[in-house]
Design a protein around this motif. Structure first.
Motif: not given
Length: 446
Positions: A128-129, A192, A285, A301, A305
């Motif tokens: 997710n980052f 992120q 997102r 987000i 995140q």
């Protein structure tokens, strides 16, 4: 003997919200005992951590120490918008088209993305980052749409893929009726940034890189063939030193009156409730950069995140003293409140959890400072507002240079000219900020 006294340490206005929303970190490890290392890296942002990773790839038996004046992801690495962009993104242009070899820069940016992606896999960083979902240049006026058309034409010339979105498509993505059009490009990675940097630091420490936080460097002294690195509680002896401190390179006496110290500002909403999410609509997102570089960046987000939130980023102030003022912050907060309400009138007055300033460093001619500054003292600094990709590249290049290695990355930066000299400081303050305000006014709806 050469001695460099650090005249400034980073001063931040507001919290690094990307870091705050991830929750607390373990207590910092502070350098409190004298030690020695083959390499000491000063600065633990994108450039510094990239340099550390590249060093252990090139010299796996070397000892590597990274020092940071603050906490991991509390500096610029936790204060940017989180766009790792592959395409030309020249902030001083009208439509992001670069003035140099854009094909070469695209290739290098994609190498930075690949380097970061490999780190995500190797270190088990949360996917997710590091989300390769692309981004949109949003246009809210015919003037801005013309910028998008011009940039799209430039991308076609470069052989790059793009898609023009109409107002209805933009509303479906963002939940906002504000945008007339959008230029979607698929190659940007949405980070992120604090999560990514924290994951990089954790992975490097598992590979025996020593990272000291809350450990500002107060002075550098040459001790041929290496350097003595002084901190408040410990002295480190280093064979080679790499400075990855972006605009704070000036704090060590380098490139005086050649670095433009800018701040951009941002706010982030509170965690949106289910009712508020339905009211706003759109996808969970997305990332929108302004088609005019002086417009407003927006991101939404989700829980992966750091929560269901919207980030607004805009306003620029040039501050040669490397500190944003409280007045700068108040002005930016008011502007960003108006920008949010303008885009989401159905949620006007939404509370903001955090506001902050982020430090950028640019040069008049758009060059980095990646070179050997003195014997065994190297720089991977000055990202020209593109800290995630350009920072990664300058960090890689500085590490390769320190190891005597050559690559297309080192060759690119080694061929750049020196930064141009700036006008007198008083003119910078008055003249440059007047230009910034005019360009912001012209892009007031974008």
């Amino acid at each position: 003997m050469t001695q460099r006294i650090a005249t400034h340490v980073p001063q931040h206005r507001g919290p690094a919200a990307w870091n705050v929303i991830l929750g607390t970190q373990p207590a910092p490890r502070i350098a409190e005992r004298d030690c020695s290392a083959d390499f000491v890296i000063i600065g633990a942002g994108f450039a510094g951590l990239a340099a550390a990773r590249r060093l252990i790839q090139l010299a796996p038996d070397a000892s590597v120490v990274v020092l940071d004046a603050g906490r991991i992801a509390e500096g610029a690495a936790g204060r940017n918008s989180g766009f790792m962009i592959d395409l030309p993104h020249e902030l001083t242009s009208e439509d992001y088209a670069g003035a140099g070899d854009d094909l070469a820069m695209i290739s290098l940016n994609r190498q930075a993305q690949s380097f970061a992606k490999d780190a995500v896999v190797e270190y088990g960083i949360d996917g997710n980052f590091f989300d390769p979902s692309g981004k949109i240049n949003g246009a809210a006026s015919q003037h801005a749409h013309a910028h998008n058309q011009s940039y799209a034409k430039h991308l076609t010339h470069l052989g790059e893929t793009w898609q023009m979105l109409d107002a209805k498509q933009m509303a479906k993505i963002t939940g906002s009726q504000h945008y007339l059009s959008g230029l979607y490009t698929p190659g940007t990675v949405m980070l992120q940034p604090a999560g990514f940097v924290r994951g990089m630091a954790a992975g490097l420490q598992r590979q025996k890189v020593t990272i000291y936080e809350s450990t500002p460097v107060t002075a550098l002294r040459s001790a041929a063939p290496g350097w003595i690195v002084e901190t408040p509680k410990a002295t480190l002896t280093a064979g080679k030193v790499i400075l990855t401190v972006n605009g704070h390179l000036q704090s060590f006496g380098f490139e005086q009156n050649r670095l433009m110290q800018l701040f951009l500002f941002a706010v982030i909403t509170k965690e949106l409730s289910p009712d508020e999410l339905r009211l706003i609509g759109g996808q969970p997102r997305w990332g929108v950069t302004p088609s005019d570089p002086m417009g407003t960046t927006m991101r939404r987000i989700d829980t992966g995140q750091g929560g269901n939130r919207i980030i607004v980023r805009t306003c620029a102030s040039l501050r040669p003293g490397m500190t944003a003022s409280a007045a700068d912050m108040r002005r930016a907060e008011a502007v960003m409140r108006r920008k949010f309400d303008q885009r989401f009138p159905q949620a006007a007055g939404m509370p903001m959890d955090h506001s902050w300033a982020g430090h950028l460093c640019l040069t008049l001619n758009g060059v980095a400072v990646m070179r050997e500054l003195d014997q065994n003292l190297f720089s991977g600094c000055v990202q020209n507002g593109l800290g995630t990709a350009r920072g990664t590249l300058t960090g890689i290049a500085a590490a390769e240079l320190a190891c005597g290695e050559s690559s297309p990355i080192t060759s690119y930066f080694a061929a750049e000219a020196s930064p141009k000299k700036l006008p007198p400081r008083s003119f910078q303050q008055i003249g440059a900020n007047s230009i910034l305000r005019f360009r912001e006014w012209r892009a007031k709806n974008d």
